[in-house]
Design an enzyme around this catalytic site. Structure first.
Site, PDB file in Angstrom:
ATOM      1  N   HIS A  50       0.829  -1.206   0.000  1.00 22.92           N
ATOM      2  CA  HIS A  50       0.000   0.000   0.000  1.00 22.92           C
ATOM      3  C   HIS A  50       0.862   1.253   0.000  1.00 22.92           C
ATOM      4  CE1 HIS A  50      -2.391  -3.297   1.643  1.00 22.92           C
ATOM      5  NE2 HIS A  50      -3.473  -2.650   1.240  1.00 22.92           N
ATOM      6  N   HIS A 281      -4.054   3.166  -3.516  1.00 26.64           N
ATOM      7  CA  HIS A 281      -4.275   2.664  -2.150  1.00 26.64           C
ATOM      8  C   HIS A 281      -3.493   1.383  -1.886  1.00 26.64           C
ATOM      9  CE1 HIS A 281      -6.304   0.964   1.380  1.00 26.64           C
ATOM     10  NE2 HIS A 281      -6.294  -0.152   0.679  1.00 26.64           N
ATOM     11  N   GLU A 428     -18.500  -3.466  24.333  1.00 25.02           N
ATOM     12  CA  GLU A 428     -17.702  -4.666  24.564  1.00 25.02           C
ATOM     13  C   GLU A 428     -16.429  -4.681  23.718  1.00 25.02           C
ATOM     14  OE1 GLU A 428     -20.949  -4.681  23.840  1.00 25.02           O
ATOM     15  OE2 GLU A 428     -21.894  -5.368  25.683  1.00 25.02           O
ATOM     16  N   HIS A 490     -29.536 -14.616  24.840  1.00 23.10           N
ATOM     17  CA  HIS A 490     -28.513 -14.456  25.876  1.00 23.10           C
ATOM     18  C   HIS A 490     -27.799 -15.772  26.202  1.00 23.10           C
ATOM     19  CE1 HIS A 490     -30.224 -10.553  26.177  1.00 23.10           C
ATOM     20  NE2 HIS A 490     -29.617 -10.240  27.304  1.00 23.10           N
TER      21      HIS A 490
HETATM   22  C1  LIG Z   1     -11.821  -4.272   9.641  1.00 21.09           C
HETATM   23  C2  LIG Z   1     -11.276  -4.152   8.274  1.00 21.09           C
HETATM   24  N1  LIG Z   1     -12.099  -4.133   7.223  1.00 21.09           N
HETATM   25  C3  LIG Z   1     -11.621  -4.069   5.973  1.00 21.09           C
HETATM   26  C4  LIG Z   1     -10.275  -4.008   5.755  1.00 21.09           C
HETATM   27  C5  LIG Z   1      -9.739  -3.972   4.331  1.00 21.09           C
HETATM   28  N2  LIG Z   1      -9.204  -2.642   4.043  1.00 21.09           N
HETATM   29  C6  LIG Z   1      -7.907  -2.361   4.154  1.00 21.09           C
HETATM   30  S1  LIG Z   1      -7.550  -0.774   3.834  1.00 21.09           S
HETATM   31  C7  LIG Z   1      -9.173  -0.429   3.494  1.00 21.09           C
HETATM   32  C8  LIG Z   1      -9.595   0.943   3.098  1.00 21.09           C
HETATM   33  C9  LIG Z   1      -9.201   1.891   4.134  1.00 21.09           C
HETATM   34  O1  LIG Z   1      -9.431   3.189   3.737  1.00 21.09           O
HETATM   35  P1  LIG Z   1      -8.592   4.317   4.409  1.00 21.09           P
HETATM   36  O2  LIG Z   1      -8.475   4.085   5.852  1.00 21.09           O
HETATM   37  O3  LIG Z   1      -9.171   5.600   3.967  1.00 21.09           O
HETATM   38  O4  LIG Z   1      -7.146   4.115   3.817  1.00 21.09           O
HETATM   39  P2  LIG Z   1      -6.504   4.811   2.545  1.00 21.09           P
HETATM   40  O5  LIG Z   1      -7.127   4.200   1.333  1.00 21.09           O
HETATM   41  O6  LIG Z   1      -6.789   6.254   2.652  1.00 21.09           O
HETATM   42  O7  LIG Z   1      -5.070   4.468   2.665  1.00 21.09           O
HETATM   43  C10 LIG Z   1      -9.954  -1.560   3.650  1.00 21.09           C
HETATM   44  C11 LIG Z   1     -11.412  -1.588   3.427  1.00 21.09           C
HETATM   45  C12 LIG Z   1      -9.435  -4.039   6.876  1.00 21.09           C
HETATM   46  N3  LIG Z   1      -8.116  -4.017   6.776  1.00 21.09           N
HETATM   47  N4  LIG Z   1      -9.956  -4.085   8.123  1.00 21.09           N
END
Ligand SMILES: Cc1ncc(C[n+]2csc(CCOP(=O)(O)OP(=O)(O)O)c2C)c(N)n1
Ligand SMILES: [Mg+2]
Length: 678
Positions: A50, A281, A428, A490
């Site tokens: 990334h 990204h 939680e 529950h």
């Molecule tokens: C809980 C979770 N859901 C989905 C992902 C997959 N994922 C990784 S980065 C991302 C997008 C994140 O967007 P952002 O925080 O704006 O990062 P940017 O593209 O700006 O670097 C996703 C959906 C993950 N790592 N964790």
């Protein structure tokens, strides 16, 4: 869905980028460009990763590491360092580049070159344990943020106990749009605002881009207003302007509330055509775009090469905290609480706690109380809270049900952190993540309570604790249909099996007060992972004659041997062990001799020698009894074993009626033994 992989529409971002790049070059920008170049090269070499986030946040991170973060690259384990959490873990190259450039041992250029390869410390996402300066494992978005709230709280609690001269540091977080969309960050932010954790600062990579394109496809809230409503200070700045960055971080340092700084950035800053798009990204820029980016940034160096004149100010940043650390070491050396501070920070348990528990257990063996195991847990805690001062508790609004509060602990309240009990609210997941942060910070051992069924709300944090090897103790009461009238919403059914399926978790379901005390002993000693104490609402009789040693530590043991050859072996856990014992007695009166095995922790039993396992399980036919689904029991019962438990969800009725209704009874066990015997 035109937005996906739509790299166009970034005209405004490119225009802003051009304007920023046309500004007077500065040392800060040159240093930040080293981060960008390393991120580009590492992702290019790995052919995955990334680059966009490190390129976008390089300026903010440079400001933080160069002027604000209290750290000494020569001593990443310094207890009074500032904590830095990269909550947007996909931007891992940002962290690796920072550690490399500031001269951390163990993050040489060869690590960066082997980004994302087997055995590299520079793993796909930051992994706790790979390098001492990686404060936690991140990647599951939102959890870094929530965990950092626990770190910030731990700092306040330890400062209240040991004083500012030993404990006085901040917690800094870089979070992305994703982290702030995730629900867990909402829980955590609300808690941090309520508790006035003013030494917590979040730098939000406000680039308005995530994987599906512009964040506007899914978000239209005013995030800063939301944080203001939580009780945070907020700032909105140009994330590429070093003066604005420094001013905002200075503001945060003086804040009486936690602070979030929206850093307006361009994802993939420098990339000539893809900057400001989702296209940067999570994929390598590709040869031409990578080359174009370096050119635009004025970076004329070979891949993985940083010139000395840029290493130099970075190394200076890395040793900037050395004098502060030396002064701190001097204060520590003559501090009256030095020994205790070192003990808790090293994670060493205090002298005397084993004896205190032995005395408590001896009393149980004598008194043989009939108690719900949640009550037995409270009694064990009365001894432990006294004997283990670093133990800090809490509950997600079920204190009176979980029985987690011990008299005299004192409450943690906004601005007053001298107490040992945290009201996490009905959050939680936020609680479990904060508990991880408290444990990771060091100096405290957190436990927290909720109903077992809601452990599902905490599962991702328990999973991270398991992955990181973090000591967090979960007090999970109301563990089966035995909770009765509250009904199937529950009543946990699949939870035992599902947490048993998770590596490095101890699932402890004790059968009586002595086993509950043993379970607590095991959990306290289990420094390398989370422990779940799965406890009953309903009472159970005392089953153990003696409390010597810790029988539960082997996971399963023969509670009552057959008088003579075994006609069957009944293996049960928790509240069902007393049913098994009753069945054993009834069968003995009919001349049928069976053994009862209590199995409070199948993970620990699985770690025993095959000889011990054979000795316990025997060769007679086996019957398993547990008021839950049978998934996984095959391993211990074999193909011919009989399982008595639940086949589906529970129901709303008094507990005794439910046990009858679902056929988890003494009579069912007796019948199963007789059937097996034929
Ligand atoms: C809980 C979770 N859901 C989905 C992902 C997959 N994922 C990784 S980065 C991302 C997008 C994140 O967007 P952002 O925080 O704006 O990062 P940017 O593209 O700006 O670097 C996703 C959906 C993950 N790592 N964790
Ligand atoms: Mg984003």
């Amino acid at each position: 869905m035109a937005s996906i992989a739509d790299h166009s529409g970034n005209g405004a971002a490119l225009a802003r980028q051009a304007e920023l790049l046309a500004r007077e070059p500065s040392e800060d920008r040159a240093m930040a460009n080293a981060i960008r170049a390393l991120a580009i090269d590492a992702v290019e070499a790995a052919k995955s990763g990334h680059p966009g986030m490190p390129m976008g946040m390089a300026d903010a991170a440079t400001t933080l590491y160069r002027k604000f973060l209290k750290f000494d690259a020569a001593a990443p384990d310094w207890w009074d360092r500032d904590r830095f959490v990269l909550s947007a873990g996909h931007g891992s190259m940002l962290l690796y580049a920072l550690l490399h450039l500031t001269g951390h041992e163990g993050m040489g250029i060869e690590q960066i070159k082997s980004f994302r390869q087997l055995h590299s410390r520079a793993a796909g996402h930051p992994e706790y344990g790979e390098h001492p300066a990686i404060e936690m494992t991140t990647g599951p978005l939102g959890q870094g943020f929530a965990t950092s709230v626990g770190m910030a709280l731990a700092e306040r609690m330890l400062a209240a106990k040991f004083g500012k001269s030993l404990v006085d540091h901040r917690t800094w977080v870089i979070a992305g749009d994703g982290c702030l969309q995730e629900g867990v960050s909402h829980e955590a932010a609300a808690l941090a605002g309520h508790l006035k954790l003013n030494k917590l600062t979040v730098l939000w990579d406000d680039n308005s881009i995530s994987i599906d394109g512009a964040t506007s496809v899914s978000t239209s809230e005013d995030t800063l207003k939301r944080f203001a409503a939580y009780g945070w200070n907020t700032r909105r700045i140009d994330g590429h302007d070093f003066e604005e960055l420094a001013a905002a971080l200075t503001f945060a340092q003086k804040s009486s509330k936690p602070t979030i700084i929206a850093c307006k950035t361009i994802i993939g800053f420098g990339a000539p055509t893809k900057a400001g798009t989702a296209g940067v990204h999570g994929a390598a820029l590709g040869g031409a775009e990578a080359e174009g980016a370096k050119k635009a940034l004025g970076w004329n160096h070979l891949p993985f090469t940083v010139p000395d004149e840029i290493y130099a100010p970075w190394r200076e940043a890395g040793s900037r905290g050395a004098a502060t650390r030396r002064a701190w070491l001097k204060r520590l050396a003559k501090h009256p609480m030095r020994a205790e501070f070192e003990r808790v920070m090293q994670g060493k348990l205090p002298e005397g706690w084993v004896e205190a528990m032995s005395a408590y257990k001896a009393g149980l063996a004598e008194a043989k109380p009939k108690l719900a195991t949640r009550q037995a847990s409270q009694k064990a805690l009365e001894a432990l809270v006294q004997a283990v001062p670093e133990l800090v508790g809490g509950s997600a609004d079920l204190t009176g049900s979980n029985l987690t509060l011990i008299k005299g602990m004192g409450d943690v309240t906004p601005g007053n952190y001298a107490g040992r009990y945290i009201y996490y609210g009905i959050r939680e997941f936020g609680m479990a993540a904060a508990m991880n942060g408290i444990a990771l910070h060091g100096g405290l051992i957190p436990y927290g309570g909720t109903f077992f069924v809601f452990a599902d709300y905490m599962r991702p944090a328990i999973r991270l604790a398991a992955l990181m090897g973090t000591r967090a103790i979960h007090v999970l009461t109301h563990d089966s249909i035995g909770l009765g009238e509250d009904g199937p919403t529950h009543q946990p059914i699949e939870h035992l099996a599902s947490f048993r399926a998770m590596p490095n978790v101890l699932v402890l379901r004790p059968a009586d007060a002595i086993e509950t005390a043993e379970a607590w002993e095991i959990a306290i000693k289990n420094a390398k992972g989370p422990s779940l104490l799965v406890l009953s609402r309903q009472g159970v009789p005392a089953l153990r004659e003696s409390a010597n040693g810790n029988k539960s530590a082997r996971g399963a043991y023969v509670l009552a041997e057959a008088n003579g050859p075994r006609a069957a072996t009944i293996i049960a856990t928790g509240t069902e062990v007393s049913l098994a014992m009753a069945a054993r007695k009834t069968l003995a009166a009919q001349g049928i001799e069976v053994a009862v095995v209590s199995a409070p922790c199948l993970e620990l039993f699985a770690q025993q020698s095959p000889e011990y396992q054979k000795e316990v399980l025997g060769t007679a036919s086996r019957i398993g009894v547990e008021a839950a689904g049978g998934f996984g029991w095959e391993r211990w019962l074999g193909p011919d074993g009989i399982f008595i438990g639940m086949n589906g969800f529970g129901a709303s009725a008094p507990a005794e009626i439910l046990y009858e209704h679902f056929g988890i009874t003494e009579a069912a066990i007796v019948a199963a033994v007789k059937k097996e015997g034929n």
